[in-house]
Design an enzyme around this catalytic site. Structure first.
Site, PDB file in Angstrom:
ATOM      1  N   ASP A  16      -3.843  16.681  -7.337  1.00 16.28           N
ATOM      2  CA  ASP A  16      -2.993  16.284  -6.204  1.00 16.28           C
ATOM      3  C   ASP A  16      -1.534  16.673  -6.423  1.00 16.28           C
ATOM      4  O   ASP A  16      -0.898  17.273  -5.561  1.00 16.28           O
ATOM      5  CB  ASP A  16      -3.042  14.762  -5.978  1.00 16.28           C
ATOM      6  CG  ASP A  16      -4.430  14.280  -5.600  1.00 16.28           C
ATOM      7  OD1 ASP A  16      -5.234  15.109  -5.114  1.00 16.28           O
ATOM      8  OD2 ASP A  16      -4.696  13.087  -5.784  1.00 16.28           O
ATOM      9  N   ARG A  96       4.170   1.419 -12.147  1.00 16.10           N
ATOM     10  CA  ARG A  96       4.790   2.125 -11.007  1.00 16.10           C
ATOM     11  C   ARG A  96       6.287   1.915 -10.878  1.00 16.10           C
ATOM     12  O   ARG A  96       7.028   2.884 -10.676  1.00 16.10           O
ATOM     13  CB  ARG A  96       4.084   1.764  -9.699  1.00 16.10           C
ATOM     14  CG  ARG A  96       2.616   2.141  -9.634  1.00 16.10           C
ATOM     15  CD  ARG A  96       2.347   3.533 -10.104  1.00 16.10           C
ATOM     16  NE  ARG A  96       0.964   3.931  -9.865  1.00 16.10           N
ATOM     17  CZ  ARG A  96       0.396   5.006 -10.405  1.00 16.10           C
ATOM     18  NH1 ARG A  96       1.080   5.793 -11.221  1.00 16.10           N
ATOM     19  NH2 ARG A  96      -0.851   5.313 -10.133  1.00 16.10           N
TER      20      ARG A  96
HETATM   21  N1  ARG Z   1      -6.274  -1.397  -7.939  1.00 15.20           N
HETATM   22  C1  ARG Z   1      -5.334  -1.286  -8.999  1.00 15.20           C
HETATM   23  C2  ARG Z   1      -3.954  -1.577  -8.483  1.00 15.20           C
HETATM   24  O1  ARG Z   1      -3.754  -1.586  -7.327  1.00 15.20           O
HETATM   25  C3  ARG Z   1      -5.409   0.050  -9.691  1.00 15.20           C
HETATM   26  C4  ARG Z   1      -4.937   1.206  -8.902  1.00 15.20           C
HETATM   27  C5  ARG Z   1      -5.196   2.457  -9.647  1.00 15.20           C
HETATM   28  N2  ARG Z   1      -4.548   3.564  -9.045  1.00 15.20           N
HETATM   29  C6  ARG Z   1      -5.113   4.731  -8.877  1.00 15.20           C
HETATM   30  N3  ARG Z   1      -4.388   5.647  -8.339  1.00 15.20           N
HETATM   31  N4  ARG Z   1      -6.347   4.980  -9.248  1.00 15.20           N
HETATM   32  O2  ARG Z   1      -3.058  -1.809  -9.245  1.00 15.20           O
END
Ligand code: ARG
Length: 404
Positions: A16, A96
């Site tokens: 991506d 993040r």
């Molecule tokens: N569901 C988890 C969260 O929202 C993990 C997200 C993982 N991100 C991904 N791009 N696979 O924190």
């Protein structure tokens, strides 16, 4: 100035974001600088850097933020006891805002007009990036190519082939995975059937309980003011401590989580996590708090933990609310100093021993043996007053108290 406009892209090295380098250049007629943040996932970072430059990035930074991540993001969440919906230690959600912070830093260095990330329009991560950036640098635009371009994986590959974009395609993994030091998230593929047990192939960091050693492993975790500082009596740095606990707990199958999760964008998703270090250290931290916090402190902190977890999950790390909660949590950790002995065995991390100089657990008060300092006779008066409203109600309203 005649210079071309710049965008700073969070670059993982995957499909991506590789396509995004090219797409952003074309779409915005801009130069793209990439930033790859090392949060402890075992990606080949130098290779990612080379690839970014080959695709046409004008600058490609790799930044080791592992210590910062543990110290400034993971430890506060551990101290808070933050587990989203009671189970998810928030690895991705904590990473993040840190990434957003460094994107903003580079954007300022470069005089960029925007930062960019590879998140889709369906998850929580886009919210975390966008809202963190809004808090730190409201003047910057946040671009999310994957939210706009409407290409699926196969179309992205075609797009890349047509433009000679070098890719490193990991043998079409069945899952979408995000990893850092604090945990690994696995979603999509056959996990989308919530009835289906996650296959062993979904797990990479942890042994299955069945295959874990028959002999338990005991680990002593030392804490200072709510922060883990030693393992088995040896002072270790934050990063090493997490890595060692990861190995030890993972080998015993600790930290597998299978969760139907409520995303911020309104959907439920089936998420599988592996978080051996987080699971073990959370159990130890909680056990030590049990020794040193009063009942009131523990009860109230439990409510704060849920608030803290929701806030982190929902992308509000850079908010006054989080700072307020941190101040509260820090205050509760003043006496969370001591040692917990954990037993790692067949998928569970169990606190089996704990000690602290600040413990409110007093043997002379608790014991049924000799040396009992508790005043048994005082209980009679206590119960008389404590039970007064119950006696009064029973006397006046009679059978009304019995139900049935
Ligand atoms: N569901 C988890 C969260 O929202 C993990 C997200 C993982 N991100 C991904 N791009 N696979 O924190």
């Amino acid at each position: 100035m005649g210079e071309r406009r710049k965008i700073v892209l969070a670059y993982s090295g995957g499909l991506d974001t590789s396509v995004a380098i090219h797409w952003l250049r074309e779409r915005y007629d801009a130069e793209v600088a990439t930033l790859t943040i090392d949060l402890g996932a075992n990606a080949e970072l130098d290779e990612a850097r080379e690839r970014a430059l080959a695709i046409g990035a004008v600058r490609a930074d790799v930044y080791d933020a592992r210590e910062e991540f543990i110290r400034d993001y993971v430890w506060p969440a551990l101290q808070a006891g933050a587990l989203y919906e009671g189970v998810y230690p928030l690895a991705t959600a904590l990473g993040r805002p840190l990434i957003a912070k460094h994107l903003v830093r580079i954007a300022r260095e470069e005089g960029a007009f925007a930062i960019a990330h590879g998140c889709t329009g369906k998850g929580n991560d886009q919210v975390r990036f966008d809202v963190s950036a809004a808090a730190l640098a409201p003047e910057l635009k946040v671009l999310a190519p994957a939210r706009e371009w409407g290409m699926g994986r196969d179309q992205e590959i075609v797009y890349a082939r047509e433009r000679d974009i070098p890719l490193k395609l990991s043998g079409a993994s069945a899952y979408s995975v995000d990893e850092n030091l604090w945990g690994r998230s696995v979603e999509a593929g056959d996990l989308e059937d919530p009835w289906k047990e996650p296959p062993e192939a979904a797990y990479e960091w942890t042994a299955s309980a069945a295959n874990a050693p028959d002999e338990p492993r005991y680990v002593e975790v030392g804490f200072e003011e709510g922060v883990p500082v030693s393992l088995d009596g040896e002072q270790v740095g934050a990063l090493e401590l997490v890595q060692q606990m990861h190995e030890a707990a993972g080998a015993h199958g600790v930290g597998r989580i299978d969760h139907i999760e409520n995303r911020l964008v309104g959907i439920k998703s089936r998420e599988v996590y592996e978080a051996p270090a987080a699971a073990a250290l959370s159990a130890a931290h909680r056990a030590l708090e049990g020794m040193v916090l009063t009942k009131d402190q523990a009860r109230f902190k439990e409510r704060m933990a849920m608030e803290y977890a929701d806030l982190v999950y929902n992308g509000l790390w850079f908010s006054a609310h989080r700072l307020d909660l941190d101040a509260y949590v820090r205050s509760t950790q003043q006496f969370v100093t001591g040692t917990v002995r954990l037993r790692l065995h067949k998928g569970s991390a169990t606190a089996v021993g704990r000690r602290s100089d600040a413990a409110l657990y007093r043997h002379d008060l608790a014991t049924y043996d000799e040396g009992d300092a508790f005043d048994h006779r005082a209980s009679e008066g206590f119960i008389s007053i404590y039970g007064l409203p119950v006696r009064t109600q029973a006397r006046i309203q009679g059978k009304g108290v019995e139900g049935a």
